[in-house]
Design a protein around this motif. Structure first.
Motif, PDB file in Angstrom:
ATOM      1  N   LEU A  50       5.325 -12.654  -2.082  1.00 46.46           N
ATOM      2  CA  LEU A  50       6.497 -12.169  -2.814  1.00 46.46           C
ATOM      3  C   LEU A  50       6.116 -11.753  -4.237  1.00 46.46           C
ATOM      4  N   LEU A  51       5.308 -12.555  -4.892  1.00 46.11           N
ATOM      5  CA  LEU A  51       4.902 -12.233  -6.255  1.00 46.11           C
ATOM      6  C   LEU A  51       3.996 -11.006  -6.286  1.00 46.11           C
ATOM      7  N   ALA A  52       3.146 -10.888  -5.275  1.00 47.38           N
ATOM      8  CA  ALA A  52       2.255  -9.715  -5.219  1.00 47.38           C
ATOM      9  C   ALA A  52       3.065  -8.434  -5.121  1.00 47.38           C
ATOM     10  N   ASN A  53       4.109  -8.440  -4.309  1.00 51.40           N
ATOM     11  CA  ASN A  53       4.972  -7.255  -4.198  1.00 51.40           C
ATOM     12  C   ASN A  53       5.638  -6.927  -5.534  1.00 51.40           C
ATOM     13  N   SER A  54       5.979  -7.963  -6.290  1.00 52.62           N
ATOM     14  CA  SER A  54       6.668  -7.743  -7.563  1.00 52.62           C
ATOM     15  C   SER A  54       5.739  -7.224  -8.648  1.00 52.62           C
ATOM     16  N   VAL A  55       4.490  -7.686  -8.628  1.00 50.08           N
ATOM     17  CA  VAL A  55       3.573  -7.330  -9.708  1.00 50.08           C
ATOM     18  C   VAL A  55       2.811  -6.036  -9.443  1.00 50.08           C
ATOM     19  N   ALA A  56       2.810  -5.566  -8.197  1.00 53.71           N
ATOM     20  CA  ALA A  56       2.043  -4.367  -7.856  1.00 53.71           C
ATOM     21  C   ALA A  56       2.411  -3.160  -8.733  1.00 53.71           C
ATOM     22  N   PRO A  57       3.708  -2.841  -8.915  1.00 53.05           N
ATOM     23  CA  PRO A  57       4.041  -1.685  -9.773  1.00 53.05           C
ATOM     24  C   PRO A  57       3.563  -1.851 -11.208  1.00 53.05           C
ATOM     25  N   LEU A  58       3.529  -3.087 -11.701  1.00 50.40           N
ATOM     26  CA  LEU A  58       3.086  -3.319 -13.076  1.00 50.40           C
ATOM     27  C   LEU A  58       1.595  -3.068 -13.216  1.00 50.40           C
ATOM     28  N   LEU A  59       0.815  -3.482 -12.224  1.00 50.20           N
ATOM     29  CA  LEU A  59      -0.625  -3.232 -12.281  1.00 50.20           C
ATOM     30  C   LEU A  59      -0.917  -1.738 -12.156  1.00 50.20           C
ATOM     31  N   GLN A  60      -0.140  -1.057 -11.339  1.00 53.76           N
ATOM     32  CA  GLN A  60      -0.316   0.393 -11.222  1.00 53.76           C
ATOM     33  C   GLN A  60      -0.018   1.097 -12.546  1.00 53.76           C
ATOM     34  N   GLY A  61       0.944   0.575 -13.276  1.00 49.24           N
ATOM     35  CA  GLY A  61       1.320   1.195 -14.545  1.00 49.24           C
ATOM     36  C   GLY A  61       0.498   0.738 -15.718  1.00 49.24           C
ATOM     37  N   GLY A  62      -0.465  -0.185 -15.495  1.00 44.27           N
ATOM     38  CA  GLY A  62      -1.317  -0.649 -16.584  1.00 44.27           C
ATOM     39  C   GLY A  62      -0.586  -1.512 -17.589  1.00 44.27           C
ATOM     40  N   THR A  63       0.189  -2.457 -17.118  1.00 40.39           N
ATOM     41  CA  THR A  63       0.961  -3.343 -17.998  1.00 40.39           C
ATOM     42  C   THR A  63       0.039  -4.193 -18.865  1.00 40.39           C
ATOM     43  N   ASP A  64       0.456  -4.453 -20.087  1.00 39.91           N
ATOM     44  CA  ASP A  64      -0.327  -5.252 -21.032  1.00 39.91           C
ATOM     45  C   ASP A  64      -0.520  -6.671 -20.496  1.00 39.91           C
ATOM     46  N   PRO A  65      -1.740  -7.246 -20.616  1.00 39.14           N
ATOM     47  CA  PRO A  65      -2.000  -8.593 -20.104  1.00 39.14           C
ATOM     48  C   PRO A  65      -1.079  -9.666 -20.676  1.00 39.14           C
ATOM     49  N   ASN A  66      -0.666  -9.510 -21.943  1.00 43.02           N
ATOM     50  CA  ASN A  66       0.251 -10.496 -22.511  1.00 43.02           C
ATOM     51  C   ASN A  66       1.577 -10.516 -21.755  1.00 43.02           C
ATOM     52  N   THR A  67       2.008  -9.355 -21.315  1.00 42.67           N
ATOM     53  CA  THR A  67       3.225  -9.278 -20.512  1.00 42.67           C
ATOM     54  C   THR A  67       3.022  -9.968 -19.170  1.00 42.67           C
ATOM     55  N   LEU A  68       1.821  -9.811 -18.594  1.00 39.46           N
ATOM     56  CA  LEU A  68       1.518 -10.475 -17.321  1.00 39.46           C
ATOM     57  C   LEU A  68       1.472 -11.987 -17.494  1.00 39.46           C
ATOM     58  N   ASP A  69       0.981 -12.447 -18.656  1.00 40.02           N
ATOM     59  CA  ASP A  69       0.993 -13.890 -18.929  1.00 40.02           C
ATOM     60  C   ASP A  69       2.423 -14.422 -18.941  1.00 40.02           C
ATOM     61  N   GLU A  70       3.291 -13.718 -19.633  1.00 40.91           N
ATOM     62  CA  GLU A  70       4.690 -14.156 -19.703  1.00 40.91           C
ATOM     63  C   GLU A  70       5.339 -14.112 -18.326  1.00 40.91           C
ATOM     64  N   LEU A  71       4.988 -13.094 -17.560  1.00 45.21           N
ATOM     65  CA  LEU A  71       5.537 -12.985 -16.213  1.00 45.21           C
ATOM     66  C   LEU A  71       5.065 -14.140 -15.335  1.00 45.21           C
ATOM     67  N   ALA A  72       3.765 -14.470 -15.446  1.00 46.00           N
ATOM     68  CA  ALA A  72       3.220 -15.579 -14.653  1.00 46.00           C
ATOM     69  C   ALA A  72       3.898 -16.891 -15.028  1.00 46.00           C
ATOM     70  N   ARG A  73       4.129 -17.099 -16.312  1.00 47.45           N
ATOM     71  CA  ARG A  73       4.797 -18.331 -16.743  1.00 47.45           C
ATOM     72  C   ARG A  73       6.244 -18.376 -16.254  1.00 47.45           C
ATOM     73  N   SER A  74       6.913 -17.231 -16.253  1.00 44.62           N
ATOM     74  CA  SER A  74       8.303 -17.211 -15.781  1.00 44.62           C
ATOM     75  C   SER A  74       8.386 -17.485 -14.288  1.00 44.62           C
ATOM     76  N   TRP A  75       7.382 -17.076 -13.528  1.00 48.54           N
ATOM     77  CA  TRP A  75       7.351 -17.375 -12.095  1.00 48.54           C
ATOM     78  C   TRP A  75       6.950 -18.824 -11.834  1.00 48.54           C
ATOM     79  N   ALA A  76       6.053 -19.328 -12.649  1.00 54.31           N
ATOM     80  CA  ALA A  76       5.531 -20.679 -12.416  1.00 54.31           C
ATOM     81  C   ALA A  76       6.611 -21.744 -12.580  1.00 54.31           C
ATOM     82  N   ALA A  77       7.542 -21.523 -13.503  1.00 55.09           N
ATOM     83  CA  ALA A  77       8.562 -22.542 -13.779  1.00 55.09           C
ATOM     84  C   ALA A  77       9.428 -22.845 -12.558  1.00 55.09           C
TER      85      ALA A  77
END
Length: 241
Positions: A50-77
């Protein structure tokens, strides 16, 4: 104690119950542990997909790693898990629990290798980063239009949970089984002693009668209380007397 026929009959039964209880405890707890681990693995893989499907468009668009960190923390909670977004080259792009800049390249991790080769991967091992044993589950991140089919690998989504809770549950189950087994063993021991006492009582009475006869009391007699071998011996003794 071992010279007594009563204990020579009772103790093997008690030992058998104890060995059977110990074997059952080991078998049941290991089976429960394996089932819990399999359920946990299936849950982690489902979350990772489920998370892979959500993050795929962000990786394609070259999202900033800091944004990915925040996203990972929001999913982890809500998942109460550790979430790691790994690039196709093994570099950690997003991490929920640690500083990704200080983390090693993850391309050689077994769950990552399996995910890249076989679409999904999992492993259970000690985490040097967190300091305890964890289960890791990983799936490849592919473009949204190619998820579940051949396509370029954008990265790997990994979800992990500590195994401490499972081990604690298995430990409590093992303790409960051992306590129940101890109670059963105690009941079996008492029952075995009672049965052994009733079984050997005619032998003790026959021994006492034989000792009276040996001492000169030729009127010593016994009435057989059963038709088994001891009863036959009692009748033979009375006939001999």
């Amino acid at each position: 104690m071992f010279r007594s026929l009563r204990w020579r009959i009772a103790l093997p039964y008690v030992a058998l119950v104890l060995v059977a209880t110990l074997g059952l405890t080991v078998y049941v707890t290991e089976q429960v542990r394996q089932v819990r681990l399999a359920d946990l693995e299936a849950q982690l893989l489902a979350d990772a997909r489920l998370l892979a499907n959500s993050v795929a468009p962000l990786l394609q668009g070259g999202t900033d790693p800091n944004t990915l960190d925040e996203l990972a923390r929001s999913w982890a909670a809500p998942l109460e898990a550790r979430v790691t977004i790994i690039g196709a080259d093994g570099i950690v792009l997003g991490e929920s629990h640690e500083d990704r800049a200080q983390m090693d390249n993850h391309l050689s991790r077994p769950e990552v290798q399996r995910a890249l080769i076989a679409w999904q991967g999992s492993s259970t091992r000690y985490s040097a980063t967190l300091g305890y044993e964890m289960m890791y589950a990983a799936v490849p991140i592919r473009p949204a239009t190619t998820q579940g089919s051949e396509g370029p690998v954008l990265g790997v989504m990994r979800v992990a949970l500590p195994l401490g809770e499972i081990e604690a549950n298995v430990g409590r189950l093992r303790q409960n089984i051992l306590l129940a087994g101890a109670g059963i063993a105690l009941a079996a021991a008492l029952l075995a002693v009672v049965i052994a006492g009733r079984t050997t009582r005619p032998v003790r009475e026959l021994t006492a009668a034989a000792e009276r006869m040996a001492a000169g009391d030729l009127d010593a007699r016994l009435l057989p209380s059963s038709r088994d071998e001891v009863g036959q011996l009692t009748r033979s003794f009375s006939h001999m007397a």
